[in-house]
Design a protein around this motif. Structure first.
Motif, PDB file in Angstrom:
ATOM      1  N   ALA A 218       0.828  -1.205   0.000  1.00 51.35           N
ATOM      2  CA  ALA A 218       0.000   0.000   0.000  1.00 51.35           C
ATOM      3  C   ALA A 218       0.863   1.257   0.000  1.00 51.35           C
ATOM      4  CB  ALA A 218      -0.933  -0.015   1.213  1.00 51.35           C
ATOM      5  N   ILE A 219       1.892   1.265   0.814  1.00 48.21           N
ATOM      6  CA  ILE A 219       2.819   2.399   0.871  1.00 48.21           C
ATOM      7  C   ILE A 219       3.494   2.585  -0.485  1.00 48.21           C
ATOM      8  CG2 ILE A 219       4.972   3.233   1.896  1.00 48.21           C
ATOM      9  CD1 ILE A 219       4.082   1.696   4.476  1.00 48.21           C
TER      10      ILE A 219
ATOM     11  N   ARG B 176       4.179   5.765  -5.404  1.00 46.39           N
ATOM     12  CA  ARG B 176       4.420   5.751  -6.852  1.00 46.39           C
ATOM     13  C   ARG B 176       3.344   6.521  -7.618  1.00 46.39           C
ATOM     14  NH1 ARG B 176       5.714   0.352  -9.603  1.00 46.39           N
ATOM     15  NH2 ARG B 176       4.703  -0.817  -7.918  1.00 46.39           N
ATOM     16  N   THR B 177       2.195   6.685  -6.999  1.00 46.92           N
ATOM     17  CA  THR B 177       1.115   7.430  -7.638  1.00 46.92           C
ATOM     18  C   THR B 177       1.269   8.941  -7.459  1.00 46.92           C
ATOM     19  OG1 THR B 177      -0.424   5.582  -7.307  1.00 46.92           O
ATOM     20  CG2 THR B 177      -1.399   7.731  -7.750  1.00 46.92           C
TER      21      THR B 177
ATOM     22  N   ALA C 104      -7.888   7.208  -5.690  1.00 47.97           N
ATOM     23  CA  ALA C 104      -7.898   5.744  -5.622  1.00 47.97           C
ATOM     24  C   ALA C 104      -7.880   5.115  -7.015  1.00 47.97           C
ATOM     25  CB  ALA C 104      -9.112   5.262  -4.840  1.00 47.97           C
ATOM     26  N   LYS C 105      -8.554   5.738  -7.977  1.00 51.26           N
ATOM     27  CA  LYS C 105      -8.616   5.143  -9.315  1.00 51.26           C
ATOM     28  C   LYS C 105      -7.239   5.099  -9.979  1.00 51.26           C
ATOM     29  CE  LYS C 105      -9.901   9.365 -11.876  1.00 51.26           C
ATOM     30  NZ  LYS C 105     -10.970  10.004 -12.688  1.00 51.26           N
ATOM     31  N   HIS C 106      -6.351   6.014  -9.618  1.00 50.41           N
ATOM     32  CA  HIS C 106      -4.996   6.001 -10.173  1.00 50.41           C
ATOM     33  C   HIS C 106      -4.088   5.046  -9.389  1.00 50.41           C
ATOM     34  CE1 HIS C 106      -5.913   9.156 -12.990  1.00 50.41           C
ATOM     35  NE2 HIS C 106      -6.360   9.936 -12.011  1.00 50.41           N
TER      36      HIS C 106
ATOM     37  N   LYS D 260      -4.480   1.521 -10.598  1.00 47.86           N
ATOM     38  CA  LYS D 260      -3.749   1.155 -11.819  1.00 47.86           C
ATOM     39  C   LYS D 260      -2.354   0.642 -11.482  1.00 47.86           C
ATOM     40  CE  LYS D 260      -4.545   5.213 -13.765  1.00 47.86           C
ATOM     41  NZ  LYS D 260      -4.552   6.343 -14.721  1.00 47.86           N
ATOM     42  N   VAL D 261      -1.691   1.306 -10.548  1.00 49.86           N
ATOM     43  CA  VAL D 261      -0.351   0.858 -10.141  1.00 49.86           C
ATOM     44  C   VAL D 261      -0.448  -0.510  -9.487  1.00 49.86           C
ATOM     45  CG1 VAL D 261       1.720   1.435  -8.822  1.00 49.86           C
ATOM     46  CG2 VAL D 261       0.306   3.274  -9.789  1.00 49.86           C
TER      47      VAL D 261
END
Length: 381
Positions: A101-102, A107-108, A250-252, A255-256
């Motif tokens: 999660a971190i 990265r986002t 959250a939507k981005h 993707k990661v």
């Protein structure tokens, strides 16, 4: 061919916690207080749910964000416990533990040249990921504020490059937490600024002296809340964590996560669903035991004349070493060799941790008693 390896990878190191643990592992008659892991077994009913998932062939991919029923349970759990409000369909992501999660959160939101403010000392899992993103960790000194990263300290470190503030409370390694008033002051400071808050609340069920208060309740649009079941339900090996974030973010992150792991393990998700529903209060019995252990270790360390801040949560003491021990690594090695007790050098938790040691009280009273006896003898020599 090593010259072809990514320089960012070359410049990070294995966690100092694991490095020291591996160095002294195998030492004869050693008591280790190093690893931050509950000594309780995963609750029996949760294990049974995992077994049932296998027997029923629940072994396929789930939705990338995790099965909806689990996300609904997670959203209900944090609503009931901490008054956090998230849509399970669009604002909750099931991850491979809080560690993933971190990773996917950073990265986002991070890019080359941005800065992340961290309390120092702090868990060593943040800095490497920040650097891998091309960003820069900025350690805010909390050693004169009982290890609390409060608004007045944060303000000194904010620049036009600041992209994120990490609030890991209760804290590993210090056990410090933040009050509702302190959280509200931080929210007031950063509200409306182009700054995210990453609230790592993995120890939220283990707060001892006041109720846990999440900044996500008052600064949702700028906050990424991270939680999971490793500490609350003694499920470290099941690797289930959660991200709670506003939909636009959250939507981005999803993707990661999708291209990183596809989804969390289906079997572990089934066990997690049991933990968050029928086992939503499983942490309470463990918490009672941690309180007893905390009191015992606190009293013993005080009797040794050591400088300590009593932890509000988690299961760690971050102990200031007497001045005659200027190097925490050398001290910790000596403690292993002469007393047969392993702790973690404070230097593993950023340069601001030098001069301290971390010891975990997530061990039986029998183990803690013997460890304290040995440490007492060591300091009397």
């Amino acid at each position: 061919m090593e010259h072809l390896i990514n320089e960012n990878i070359k410049n990070i190191e294995i966690s100092g916690i694991r490095k020291f643990f591996n160095l002294v592992a195998g030492t004869k008659d050693m008591i280790s207080l190093t690893i931050g892991q509950p000594d309780f077994p995963t609750p029996a009913h949760v294990k049974e749910a995992g077994k049932q998932a296998i027997d029923e062939n629940f072994t396929s991919y789930t939705h990338n964000a995790g099965m909806l029923e689990l996300r609904q349970a997670a959203a209900t759990f944090v609503k009931e416990k901490y008054d956090l409000t998230y849509n399970p369909e669009t604002e909750v992501i099931t991850t491979i533990g809080a560690s993933e999660a971190i990773d996917i959160a950073f990265r986002t939101i991070l890019k080359e040249g941005t800065e992340v403010i961290l309390p120092g000392p702090v868990y060593p899992g943040y800095e490497p990921i920040i650097r891998l993103c091309g960003a820069k960790p900025i350690y805010a000194d909390t050693t004169n504020n009982q290890f609390r990263l409060t608004a007045d300290i944060i303000e000194k470190y904010i620049t036009d490059k600041t992209r994120c503030i990490v609030l890991p409370y209760p804290s590993n390694p210090t056990g410090a937490s933040l009050t509702k008033e302190e959280i509200m002051e931080i929210a007031s400071l950063v509200k409306g600024k182009d700054i995210f808050v990453l609230a790592d609340e993995i120890y939220s069920e283990l707060v001892y002296d006041h109720a846990h208060f999440s900044i996500g309740t008052i600064l949702k649009e700028q906050t990424i809340v991270i939680n999971g079941l490793s500490k609350s339900h003694s499920m470290t090996g099941w690797r289930i964590g959660f991200i709670f974030a506003p939909e636009y973010l959250a939507k981005h992150i999803l993707k990661v996560h999708q291209y990183n792991v596809s989804c969390a393990t289906s079997i572990s998700q089934a066990a997690a669903l049991e933990a968050l529903t029928l086992g939503k209060d499983d942490a309470l019995e463990m918490k009672k035991e941690y309180v007893l252990r905390r009191e015992y270790v606190f009293n013993r360390l005080m009797e040794m004349g050591l400088d300590i801040v009593k932890p509000d949560g988690a299961f760690y003491f971050f102990v200031k070493l007497p001045e005659k021990y200027p190097n925490s690594f050398d001290f910790s090695l000596s403690l292993v060799e002469k007393a047969g007790v392993a702790v973690v050098p404070g230097s593993a938790f950023s340069p601001l941790g030098e001069g301290y040691i971390r010891l975990s009280f997530a061990y039986s009273m029998e183990t803690l008693t013997e460890a304290m006896n040995r440490m007492d003898t060591f300091f009397r020599q």
